[in-house]
Design a protein around this motif. Structure first.
Motif, PDB file in Angstrom:
ATOM      1  N   SER A 180      17.842  24.230 -13.830  1.00  0.00           N
ATOM      2  CA  SER A 180      16.920  23.558 -14.878  1.00  0.00           C
ATOM      3  C   SER A 180      16.027  22.531 -13.966  1.00  0.00           C
ATOM      4  O   SER A 180      14.940  22.413 -14.325  1.00  0.00           O
ATOM      5  N   ASN A 238      20.498  14.641 -24.822  1.00  0.00           N
ATOM      6  CA  ASN A 238      21.328  13.910 -23.829  1.00  0.00           C
ATOM      7  C   ASN A 238      21.990  12.731 -24.136  1.00  0.00           C
ATOM      8  O   ASN A 238      21.733  12.246 -25.249  1.00  0.00           O
ATOM      9  N   LYS A 247      12.801  15.013 -17.872  1.00  0.00           N
ATOM     10  CA  LYS A 247      13.846  16.102 -18.026  1.00  0.00           C
ATOM     11  C   LYS A 247      14.216  16.668 -16.781  1.00  0.00           C
ATOM     12  O   LYS A 247      15.580  16.883 -16.750  1.00  0.00           O
ATOM     13  N   GLU A 277      13.550  18.336 -26.996  1.00  0.00           N
ATOM     14  CA  GLU A 277      13.790  19.420 -26.121  1.00  0.00           C
ATOM     15  C   GLU A 277      14.892  19.347 -25.405  1.00  0.00           C
ATOM     16  O   GLU A 277      15.553  20.618 -24.824  1.00  0.00           O
ATOM     17  N   LYS A 278      15.552  18.297 -24.890  1.00  0.00           N
ATOM     18  CA  LYS A 278      16.628  18.426 -23.991  1.00  0.00           C
ATOM     19  C   LYS A 278      17.967  17.328 -24.348  1.00  0.00           C
ATOM     20  O   LYS A 278      17.610  16.131 -23.957  1.00  0.00           O
ATOM     21  N   ASN A 313      12.042  22.323 -14.165  1.00  0.00           N
ATOM     22  CA  ASN A 313      11.274  21.124 -14.692  1.00  0.00           C
ATOM     23  C   ASN A 313      10.544  20.310 -13.548  1.00  0.00           C
ATOM     24  O   ASN A 313       9.303  19.535 -13.757  1.00  0.00           O
ATOM     25  N   ASP A 353      14.205  14.162 -26.184  1.00  0.00           N
ATOM     26  CA  ASP A 353      15.234  14.063 -26.650  1.00  0.00           C
ATOM     27  C   ASP A 353      15.231  15.419 -27.624  1.00  0.00           C
ATOM     28  O   ASP A 353      16.377  15.885 -27.734  1.00  0.00           O
ATOM     29  N   ASP A 371      18.387  16.604 -15.651  1.00  0.00           N
ATOM     30  CA  ASP A 371      18.849  17.596 -14.979  1.00  0.00           C
ATOM     31  C   ASP A 371      19.697  17.190 -13.885  1.00  0.00           C
ATOM     32  O   ASP A 371      20.901  17.857 -13.338  1.00  0.00           O
ATOM     33  N   ASP A 404      22.434  19.990 -12.902  1.00  0.00           N
ATOM     34  CA  ASP A 404      22.036  21.260 -13.201  1.00  0.00           C
ATOM     35  C   ASP A 404      20.788  21.486 -12.465  1.00  0.00           C
ATOM     36  O   ASP A 404      19.665  21.453 -13.093  1.00  0.00           O
TER      37      ASP A 404
END
Length: 160
Positions: A127, A59, A115, A56-57, A131, A54, A119, A124
């Motif tokens: 990314s 969402n 992650k 680092e990314k 990952n 959460d 993505d 995405d």
């Protein structure tokens, strides 16, 4: 941390650091031993993994959805690498302080996998590719670790 000791009556010197011990006699290493320092301190908990994902990314996905993805990664390790039956999936009702089975530094595979799934859900794909490559790297390294330490990676096959 490095500790040195030497006997005054001989030329023997013992050096112990966090992961390796070596005994030197007359300037030559005659015995080197690696230590397996796998303790509860270096195994990530569910809460640590989800917090890291959460931060680092950011969402909008629920904890329940992220736990489904986390279970996929843990199941792959248990079934494919260790030949175990994965019969205790992590759920929302599981204690968030429960530890998963892969120790550091290989535990980064969990965050990378979750992650990557975020993505993929967000479409995405650039990314996602980054990952999932990180996930595959740590998965491979953990499989290699199991083989090196005599715990064969059961169904793992490296065709490269």
């Amino acid at each position: 941390m490095i500790k040195k000791s030497a006997d005054r009556n001989s030329k023997e010197k013992i050096i112990v650091c966090d992961s390796v011990s070596a005994v030197y006699f007359g300037g030559n290493a005659v015995f080197v031993q690696k230590h397996n320092r796998r303790t509860e301190d270096n195994i990530m908990t569910i809460n640590e993994i989800l917090s890291q994902v959460d931060s680092e990314k950011p969402n909008e996905y629920t904890t329940e959805q992220k736990l489904i993805w986390l279970n996929e990664a843990e199941s792959a390790v248990c079934v494919d690498l260790r030949g175990e039956v994965y019969d205790s999936p992590v759920t929302v009702n599981s204690p968030q302080t429960a530890a998963l089975s892969v120790p550091e530094p290989y535990a980064k595979m969990y965050t990378a996998y979750v992650k990557a799934q975020i993505d993929a859900a967000n479409e995405d794909y650039d990314s996602y590719n980054q990952n999932i490559a990180v996930y595959n790297t740590y998965y491979q390294r953990y499989a290699d670790y199991l083989v090196r330490h005599g715990r064969q990676a059961w169904n793992f096959r490296n065709f490269m």
